[in-house]
Design a protein around this motif. Structure first.
Motif, short mmCIF file in Angstrom:
data_model
loop_
_atom_site.label_atom_id
_atom_site.label_comp_id
_atom_site.label_asym_id
_atom_site.label_seq_id
_atom_site.Cartn_x
_atom_site.Cartn_y
_atom_site.Cartn_z
N ASP A 1 0.85 -1.19 0.00
CA ASP A 1 0.00 0.00 0.00
C ASP A 1 0.89 1.24 0.00
O ASP A 1 1.29 1.73 1.06
CB ASP A 1 -0.92 0.01 1.22
CG ASP A 1 -1.94 1.14 1.17
OD1 ASP A 1 -1.84 2.03 0.28
OD2 ASP A 1 -2.84 1.15 2.02
N PRO A 2 1.20 1.77 -1.18
CA PRO A 2 2.12 2.91 -1.28
C PRO A 2 1.64 4.15 -0.52
O PRO A 2 2.44 4.99 -0.14
CB PRO A 2 2.18 3.20 -2.78
CG PRO A 2 1.73 1.94 -3.44
CD PRO A 2 0.79 1.28 -2.49
N ARG A 3 0.34 4.26 -0.28
CA ARG A 3 -0.16 5.43 0.45
C ARG A 3 0.27 5.42 1.92
O ARG A 3 0.51 6.47 2.50
CB ARG A 3 -1.69 5.51 0.37
CG ARG A 3 -2.22 5.78 -1.04
CD ARG A 3 -3.72 5.59 -1.14
NE ARG A 3 -4.01 4.15 -0.94
CZ ARG A 3 -4.92 3.68 -0.08
NH1 ARG A 3 -5.65 4.49 0.63
NH2 ARG A 3 -5.10 2.39 0.05
N THR A 4 0.35 4.25 2.50
CA THR A 4 0.70 4.16 3.92
C THR A 4 2.13 3.65 4.14
O THR A 4 2.59 3.62 5.28
CB THR A 4 -0.28 3.23 4.66
OG1 THR A 4 -0.18 1.91 4.08
CG2 THR A 4 -1.70 3.75 4.57
N LEU B 1 7.13 2.51 7.19
CA LEU B 1 8.60 2.46 7.28
C LEU B 1 9.08 3.26 8.48
O LEU B 1 9.98 2.82 9.20
CB LEU B 1 9.23 2.97 5.99
CG LEU B 1 10.76 2.99 5.96
CD1 LEU B 1 11.35 1.60 6.22
CD2 LEU B 1 11.26 3.55 4.64
N ALA B 2 8.47 4.42 8.71
CA ALA B 2 8.85 5.23 9.88
C ALA B 2 8.62 4.45 11.17
O ALA B 2 9.46 4.48 12.08
CB ALA B 2 8.06 6.53 9.89
N VAL C 1 10.88 10.60 12.10
CA VAL C 1 11.32 9.69 11.03
C VAL C 1 10.35 9.76 9.86
O VAL C 1 10.77 9.78 8.69
CB VAL C 1 11.47 8.25 11.57
CG1 VAL C 1 11.76 7.27 10.44
CG2 VAL C 1 12.56 8.18 12.63
N HIS C 2 9.06 9.85 10.14
CA HIS C 2 8.06 9.93 9.07
C HIS C 2 8.28 11.20 8.22
O HIS C 2 8.25 11.14 6.99
CB HIS C 2 6.65 9.91 9.65
CG HIS C 2 5.60 9.93 8.61
ND1 HIS C 2 4.71 10.96 8.48
CD2 HIS C 2 5.29 9.05 7.61
CE1 HIS C 2 3.90 10.73 7.46
NE2 HIS C 2 4.24 9.59 6.91
N ARG C 3 8.50 12.33 8.87
CA ARG C 3 8.76 13.57 8.11
C ARG C 3 9.98 13.43 7.22
O ARG C 3 9.98 13.87 6.06
CB ARG C 3 8.93 14.76 9.06
CG ARG C 3 7.63 15.24 9.68
CD ARG C 3 7.80 16.57 10.41
NE ARG C 3 8.87 16.58 11.40
CZ ARG C 3 8.73 16.20 12.66
NH1 ARG C 3 7.57 15.77 13.11
NH2 ARG C 3 9.76 16.26 13.49
#
Length: 166
Positions: free
Chosen positions: A60-63, A68-69, A147-149
């Protein structure tokens, strides 16, 4: 992994692992002929879980960037330090190198839908590895939001502005 995490790779022996596992040394020696075999098994098991997680996230490329974060920010620090120690050993021990290369291929495959350019993917992969390293070293380690940012910035399309000083 517990022995490596607590005491480092130098502390790993068949007897030490047997004591940690609560089994006779002969049981470990039966399954692992050498310390390198033990280290390879440990690194392979770690890699199996990370590679499977990346493959699942990629569905799911959107999430996926958020996932990964969470993967990068979640590990137990002692375990993460053990993982890093094993990956660094791969530079000196050819028996471990295939697992380090497998991790690199998995990260590259994860990043491919976001970054067409192999140089951009290599830079982003290096940043992901660096984020794991920061998790080993920084106190407190980077959190999921930070990490997400970073990951979102890494995988976002770049503007084609000026190339900078020449």
């Amino acid at each position: 992994m517990r022995v490596v995490g607590r005491e480092g790779v130098a502390a790993v022996s068949q007897r030490r692992v047997a004591a940690e596992a609560g089994v006779p040394p002969s049981a470990v020696m039966y399954h692992y002929a050498s310390v390198d075999d033990l280290l390879l098994a440990a690194l392979t098991r770690v890699n199996d879980s990370y590679v499977a997680a990346l493959e699942e996230l990629a569905r799911d490329p959107r999430t996926a960037p958020r996932g990964l974060a969470e993967l990068v920010a979640a590990p137990d620090r002692e375990h993460l330090r053990a993982e890093f120690e094993l990956f660094l050993m791969a530079a000196r021990r050819p028996v471990l190198r295939s697992e380090a290369e497998r991790w690199s291929r998995a990260v590259d495959a994860f990043l491919a839908p976001y970054l067409d350019d192999p140089v951009d993917r290599a830079a982003a992969a290096a940043a992901v590895d660096g984020l794991f390293l920061r998790g080993c070293l920084e106190d407190p380690p980077p959190g999921v939001e930070e990490v997400h940012r970073i990951i979102v910035r890494l995988v976002s399309p770049r503007s084609s502005g000026p190339a900078g000083p020449r």
